[in-house]
Design an enzyme around this catalytic site. Structure first.
Site, short mmCIF file in Angstrom:
data_model
loop_
_atom_site.label_atom_id
_atom_site.label_comp_id
_atom_site.label_asym_id
_atom_site.label_seq_id
_atom_site.Cartn_x
_atom_site.Cartn_y
_atom_site.Cartn_z
N HIS A 158 0.80 -1.23 0.00
CA HIS A 158 0.00 0.00 0.00
C HIS A 158 0.84 1.28 0.00
CE1 HIS A 158 -3.43 -2.47 0.28
NE2 HIS A 158 -3.59 -2.54 1.58
N HIS A 203 -9.71 2.07 0.24
CA HIS A 203 -9.61 1.02 1.25
C HIS A 203 -10.70 1.15 2.31
CE1 HIS A 203 -7.67 -2.05 3.64
NE2 HIS A 203 -6.69 -2.16 2.76
N GLU A 225 -11.47 -3.67 -2.81
CA GLU A 225 -10.52 -2.70 -3.34
C GLU A 225 -10.34 -2.98 -4.83
OE1 GLU A 225 -7.00 -3.18 -0.62
OE2 GLU A 225 -8.51 -4.38 0.39
C1 BGC Z 1 -4.53 -6.40 2.16
C2 BGC Z 1 -4.42 -7.10 3.48
C3 BGC Z 1 -4.04 -6.09 4.51
C4 BGC Z 1 -5.11 -5.02 4.53
C5 BGC Z 1 -4.86 -3.96 5.55
C6 BGC Z 1 -5.57 -5.36 2.27
O1 BGC Z 1 -5.65 -4.67 1.06
O2 BGC Z 1 -4.81 -7.29 1.11
O3 BGC Z 1 -3.51 -8.15 3.43
O4 BGC Z 1 -3.90 -6.66 5.77
O5 BGC Z 1 -5.20 -4.45 3.27
O6 BGC Z 1 -3.59 -3.54 5.53
#
Ligand code: BGC
Length: 391
Positions: A146, A220, A356
């Site tokens: 991310h 998210h 997402e």
């Molecule tokens: C990911 C997860 C992660 C979450 C929060 C999601 O997009 O796929 O693995 O724990 O985001 O960070």
């Protein structure tokens, strides 16, 4: 009183009565009329607080003509709240998060944020582009997740209100400098949220760069269509996908596209999230439940239906439409009751789910996946719409 006077009095009484009835009818119709009258769209901008570096963070409160609201702040382009009606018309906040900025500054698993420059994982935080190997910040064991330690979810965006015939919104822009978190090129990103009068939250993403770079922006939001009353296992999900990208133990795609048929990953028919989440299926082990990218069926270039979620107790329905080729369905497996969110609610295991929309994780290292590379002169443009209704 003479008979004539009595008659006159009775006549007058009938008229007065009729007038009272008429007046109350008119009042009633005015009340009904008022209920039916659409509310005016509204944008209210206030200060939400300051970052630890003293930067002001603004909060945009958007309201559409149906009374649905969205609150979006300039820190992380985060949707702080989203109120949508249930089948009885009751408004509830259907996203997880905090009541105040301090909560988001302390600890957040990306609640409601825009993630970037690259949503999801890049294996070992490394990729090679045009013969040059770039090393990114690693923040998820050996991998990059991310956007790194200070991704787009942890910066303050510039803001501009948006008034449109069909909704109100906010345009947020951020210049991610060459070298930020290890990425090449100055990337100008603009994300426009629009709360439409059809009870949709529309997100338009645009970006340009001065050097070739990977880009994969997504939202998210952690949804809980009960209004955060219980976990999300009873939500009934449909995913418009018959393949997913299987992952290794670090949640990095192996590069294969695996059919969902005959596995607990098959959501082509609406199925409760909790029905098979604990099934003895190897792919469910790595992420402790659903935390994968599904390969979407697309019809043409525009928006295609990616997912539909129905919450049986409130009747709320959420559809996700997108121009993207994939969607990460994350069932909130890493929520464990250590976070107390809005109104003192404790976010237990699987208290929210994310859809997402995105390009597949680790695409910069997977030449067979659709490309995420943006080059100078090109325009990155994607759209996702979260559409709400109730039945
Ligand atoms: C990911 C997860 C992660 C979450 C929060 C999601 O997009 O796929 O693995 O724990 O985001 O960070």
């Amino acid at each position: 009183m003479s008979t004539r006077t009595w008659r006159l009095a009775a006549f007058a009484a009938v008229w007065v009565g009729a007038l009272i009835v008429l007046a109350s009818c008119e009042r009633a119709s005015r009340i009904v009329g008022k209920k039916e009258t659409k509310q005016a769209m509204d944008i209210d901008v206030t200060t939400f607080g300051k970052t630890s570096e003293g930067q002001e963070v603004k909060l945009y409160a958007l309201r559409n003509t149906r009374g649905a609201t969205a609150k979006i702040m300039t820190y992380g382009a985060i949707v702080v709240s989203l109120e949508m009606p249930d089948a009885k018309g009751q408004m509830d906040d259907i996203v997880l998060g905090y009541d105040n900025l301090e909560g988001y500054l302390k600890v957040t698993p990306y609640f409601g944020a825009i993630v970037g420059r690259y949503g999801n994982r890049i294996g070992k935080g490394r990729f090679t582009l045009d013969g040059v190997t770039y090393t990114l910040v690693t923040n998820n064991n050996e991998n990059h997740l991310h956007g790194g330690l200070k991704g787009f979810d942890k910066v303050v965006w510039d803001d501009k209100p948006v008034w449109k015939a069909d909704g109100v919104g906010v345009e947020l822009s951020y210049l991610s400098k060459d070298g930020e978190e290890g990425y090449p090129g100055n990337l100008k990103a603009t994300v426009t949220y629009l709360l439409t009068n059809k009870n949709e939250l529309r997100i338009d993403y645009v970006a340009t760069t001065d050097k070739a770079t990977p880009v994969n922006l997504t939202h998210h939001g952690y949804f809980n269509l009960t209004g955060g009353e219980r976990d999300i296992l009873g939500h009934v999900l449909m995913l418009n996908a018959d393949k997913f990208t299987p992952v290794d133990a670090g949640l990095i795609p192996t590069g294969d596209l695996q059919p969902v048929a005959g596995t607990p990953m098959d959501f082509t028919k609406p199925t409760a999230i909790g029905e098979r989440i604990e099934a003895d299926f190897e792919q469910l082990k790595a992420g402790g439940g659903y935390d994968h990218n599904w390969v979407l069926h697309r019809s043409g270039k525009g928006l295609s239906l990616a997912a539909k979620v129905v919450e049986p107790t409130t009747g709320r329905v959420m559809e996700v439409w997108t121009s993207e080729p994939g969607v990460q369905f994350y069932a909130g497996n890493f929520l464990d009751g250590t976070i107390t969110g809005k109104e003192g609610k404790v976010y237990q295991h699987r208290w929210g789910f994310c859809l997402e929309t995105q390009h597949y994780p680790d695409s910069p290292n997977k030449p067979a996946f659709p490309s995420t590379i943006l080059r100078p002169g090109e325009k990155y443009e994607t759209t996702t719409v979260y559409r709400f209704s109730a039945k």
